[in-house]
Design a protein around this motif. Structure first.
Motif, mmCIF file in Angstrom:
data_model
loop_
_atom_site.group_PDB
_atom_site.id
_atom_site.type_symbol
_atom_site.label_atom_id
_atom_site.label_comp_id
_atom_site.label_asym_id
_atom_site.label_seq_id
_atom_site.Cartn_x
_atom_site.Cartn_y
_atom_site.Cartn_z
ATOM 1 N N LEU A 21 0.907 -1.107 -0.120
ATOM 2 C CA LEU A 21 -0.044 0.026 0.029
ATOM 3 C C LEU A 21 0.935 1.304 -0.177
ATOM 4 C CD1 LEU A 21 -2.583 1.695 0.353
ATOM 5 C CD2 LEU A 21 -2.626 1.103 2.789
ATOM 6 N N ARG A 22 1.859 1.314 0.807
ATOM 7 C CA ARG A 22 2.706 2.321 0.859
ATOM 8 C C ARG A 22 3.521 2.607 -0.481
ATOM 9 N NH1 ARG A 22 3.978 6.064 4.699
ATOM 10 N NH2 ARG A 22 6.297 6.652 4.835
ATOM 11 N N LEU A 23 3.942 1.455 -1.271
ATOM 12 C CA LEU A 23 4.465 1.631 -2.401
ATOM 13 C C LEU A 23 3.673 2.061 -3.642
ATOM 14 C CD1 LEU A 23 6.548 -1.716 -2.650
ATOM 15 C CD2 LEU A 23 7.677 0.750 -2.738
ATOM 16 N N TYR A 24 2.441 1.640 -3.298
ATOM 17 C CA TYR A 24 1.203 2.303 -4.388
ATOM 18 C C TYR A 24 0.980 3.879 -4.208
ATOM 19 C CZ TYR A 24 -2.866 2.985 -7.253
ATOM 20 O OH TYR A 24 -3.745 3.250 -8.036
ATOM 21 N N THR A 25 1.144 4.225 -2.676
ATOM 22 C CA THR A 25 0.991 5.617 -2.473
ATOM 23 C C THR A 25 2.084 6.259 -2.992
ATOM 24 O OG1 THR A 25 -0.213 5.027 -0.439
ATOM 25 C CG2 THR A 25 0.787 7.068 -0.563
ATOM 26 N N MET A 26 3.221 5.730 -2.796
ATOM 27 C CA MET A 26 4.490 6.492 -3.480
ATOM 28 C C MET A 26 4.180 6.509 -5.051
ATOM 29 S SD MET A 26 8.619 5.222 -3.733
ATOM 30 C CE MET A 26 8.109 3.957 -5.208
ATOM 31 N N ILE A 27 3.833 5.658 -5.803
ATOM 32 C CA ILE A 27 3.856 5.560 -7.158
ATOM 33 C C ILE A 27 2.866 6.575 -7.445
ATOM 34 C CG2 ILE A 27 3.425 4.265 -9.158
ATOM 35 C CD1 ILE A 27 5.893 3.622 -8.216
ATOM 36 N N ALA A 28 1.470 6.305 -6.895
ATOM 37 C CA ALA A 28 0.469 7.363 -7.339
ATOM 38 C C ALA A 28 0.745 9.019 -7.207
ATOM 39 C CB ALA A 28 -0.803 7.171 -6.233
ATOM 40 N N LEU A 29 1.521 9.141 -5.993
ATOM 41 C CA LEU A 29 1.746 10.640 -6.124
ATOM 42 C C LEU A 29 2.848 10.984 -7.005
ATOM 43 C CD1 LEU A 29 1.990 11.084 -2.158
ATOM 44 C CD2 LEU A 29 0.111 11.481 -3.556
ATOM 45 N N ALA A 30 3.918 10.175 -7.318
ATOM 46 C CA ALA A 30 4.733 10.400 -8.055
ATOM 47 C C ALA A 30 4.094 10.468 -9.589
ATOM 48 C CB ALA A 30 5.878 9.414 -8.137
ATOM 49 N N THR A 31 3.298 10.007 -10.090
ATOM 50 C CA THR A 31 2.527 9.988 -11.333
ATOM 51 C C THR A 31 1.678 11.256 -11.546
ATOM 52 O OG1 THR A 31 0.926 8.336 -10.635
ATOM 53 C CG2 THR A 31 3.061 7.395 -11.628
ATOM 54 N N LEU A 32 1.418 11.998 -10.598
ATOM 55 C CA LEU A 32 0.468 12.986 -10.597
ATOM 56 C C LEU A 32 0.859 14.032 -11.619
ATOM 57 C CD1 LEU A 32 -1.094 13.517 -7.058
ATOM 58 C CD2 LEU A 32 -1.867 11.949 -8.940
ATOM 59 N N PRO A 33 2.071 14.577 -11.583
ATOM 60 C CA PRO A 33 2.500 15.446 -12.349
ATOM 61 C C PRO A 33 2.718 14.791 -14.013
ATOM 62 C CG PRO A 33 4.120 15.513 -10.464
ATOM 63 C CD PRO A 33 3.056 14.236 -10.338
ATOM 64 N N MET A 34 2.911 13.666 -13.996
ATOM 65 C CA MET A 34 2.958 13.178 -15.354
ATOM 66 C C MET A 34 1.520 13.075 -16.001
ATOM 67 S SD MET A 34 4.397 9.453 -16.582
ATOM 68 C CE MET A 34 3.106 8.414 -15.737
ATOM 69 N N ILE A 35 0.523 12.907 -15.041
ATOM 70 C CA ILE A 35 -0.790 12.799 -15.348
ATOM 71 C C ILE A 35 -1.227 13.897 -15.795
ATOM 72 C CG2 ILE A 35 -3.248 12.102 -14.814
ATOM 73 C CD1 ILE A 35 -1.918 10.038 -12.895
ATOM 74 N N ALA A 36 -0.815 14.988 -15.098
ATOM 75 C CA ALA A 36 -1.281 16.423 -15.346
ATOM 76 C C ALA A 36 -0.764 16.948 -16.783
ATOM 77 C CB ALA A 36 -0.976 17.380 -14.292
ATOM 78 N N LEU A 37 0.252 16.604 -16.845
ATOM 79 C CA LEU A 37 1.052 17.103 -18.129
ATOM 80 C C LEU A 37 0.264 16.664 -19.426
ATOM 81 C CD1 LEU A 37 4.755 17.147 -17.403
ATOM 82 C CD2 LEU A 37 3.307 18.901 -17.777
ATOM 83 N N ARG A 38 -0.462 15.416 -19.148
ATOM 84 C CA ARG A 38 -1.180 15.021 -20.492
ATOM 85 C C ARG A 38 -2.061 16.047 -21.018
ATOM 86 N NH1 ARG A 38 -3.187 9.104 -18.240
ATOM 87 N NH2 ARG A 38 -1.236 8.138 -18.232
ATOM 88 N N MET A 39 -2.543 17.059 -20.223
ATOM 89 C CA MET A 39 -3.423 18.045 -20.867
ATOM 90 C C MET A 39 -2.452 18.805 -22.024
ATOM 91 S SD MET A 39 -5.558 19.863 -17.561
ATOM 92 C CE MET A 39 -3.961 20.303 -16.908
ATOM 93 N N LEU A 40 -1.224 19.054 -21.906
ATOM 94 C CA LEU A 40 -0.579 19.501 -22.911
ATOM 95 C C LEU A 40 0.004 18.492 -24.091
ATOM 96 C CD1 LEU A 40 2.025 21.719 -20.467
ATOM 97 C CD2 LEU A 40 -0.126 22.394 -21.614
ATOM 98 N N SER A 41 -0.815 17.530 -24.272
ATOM 99 C CA SER A 41 -0.340 16.600 -25.128
ATOM 100 C C SER A 41 -0.485 17.360 -26.792
ATOM 101 C CB SER A 41 -1.197 15.235 -25.057
ATOM 102 O OG SER A 41 -2.608 15.663 -25.310
ATOM 103 N N PHE A 42 -1.118 18.177 -26.922
ATOM 104 C CA PHE A 42 -1.298 18.912 -28.125
ATOM 105 C C PHE A 42 -0.115 19.458 -28.463
ATOM 106 C CE2 PHE A 42 -2.573 22.097 -25.240
ATOM 107 C CZ PHE A 42 -1.652 23.199 -25.313
ATOM 108 N N ILE A 43 0.786 19.571 -27.628
ATOM 109 C CA ILE A 43 2.151 20.100 -27.984
ATOM 110 C C ILE A 43 2.930 19.158 -28.798
ATOM 111 C CG2 ILE A 43 4.505 20.849 -27.037
ATOM 112 C CD1 ILE A 43 3.008 21.935 -24.645
#
Length: 210
Positions: A107-129
């Motif tokens: 669970l703690r590992l999943y929490t780490m991965i989940a938080l670490a991927t938030l910026p990557m997921i957010a940058l998907r909004m700029l996929s048109f670039i």
């Protein structure tokens, strides 16, 4: 609604409120956020990961201005986030188990991965670039994961950087291979579609139907 359900719903609303306060602080200082992972249960972290992914998917669909993207992108993005979370957590779980020979909290590992991927997921909004945004997002995720492994799972800094660096290099090579293949296919398609071919197609379309 009985008292048990009422208590569960109250607890869940408190967790959502905690998430709402946590996210702005995390995005202001993501490295500090990775050093002190929150002690959340499965429902809370999965809710954060899936809801955040769905919201970014919706924003991406709205930016594209495509109805199908607006409808389906939130579900695709949420499922993608959960898949990455579980796959990444499993990868590091077995790495720590077999390479470092010790048990750790999945669970703690999943929490780490989940938080670490938030910026990557957010940058998907700029996929048109263009697709290079994926390289930037994944680089940020790897950096945050290295911080999380060192600060929360007692992995040596050099080892963490070497592992995450190797993962990123593999991702970058795969990405560049895909770009090269895609570019080559586009060039071949342009070469096949000559002006003569277009003239023939235009003449065929102008022929009266029998």
């Amino acid at each position: 609604m009985n008292s048990t359900e009422s208590l569960s719903w109250t607890k869940y609303k408190e967790q959502l409120r905690e998430i709402a306060f946590f996210l702005p602080n995390f995005f202001r200082a993501p490295i500090e956020g990775m050093k002190r992972l929150p002690e959340w249960d499965w429902l809370t972290i999965i809710s954060l990961h899936a809801i955040f992914g769905a919201l970014i998917g919706l924003c991406t669909g709205l930016i594209r201005g495509n109805l199908l993207s607006i409808i389906f992108q939130p579900f695709i993005s949420a499922l993608s986030a959960l898949f990455i979370g579980f796959a990444g957590a499993a990868l590091f779980y077995y790495f720590i188990l077999f390479y470092l020979n010790r048990q750790t909290d999945f669970l703690r590992l999943y929490t780490m991965i989940a938080l670490a991927t938030l910026p990557m997921i957010a940058l998907r909004m700029l996929s048109f670039i263009g697709s290079p945004i994926n390289l930037i997002g994944f680089a940020i995720t790897c950096l945050l994961c290295s911080v999380g492994l060192v600060e929360n799972f007692a992995v040596e800094r050099k080892l963490a950087l070497r592992i995450l660096g190797s993962i990123y290099a593999l991702f970058a090579i795969t990405w560049m291979t895909g770009v090269i293949i895609s570019s080559r296919d586009k060039v071949e398609l342009k070469q096949e579609v000559t002006p003569e071919t277009l003239d023939i197609l235009e003449k065929e379309m102008q022929k009266p139907a029998k």
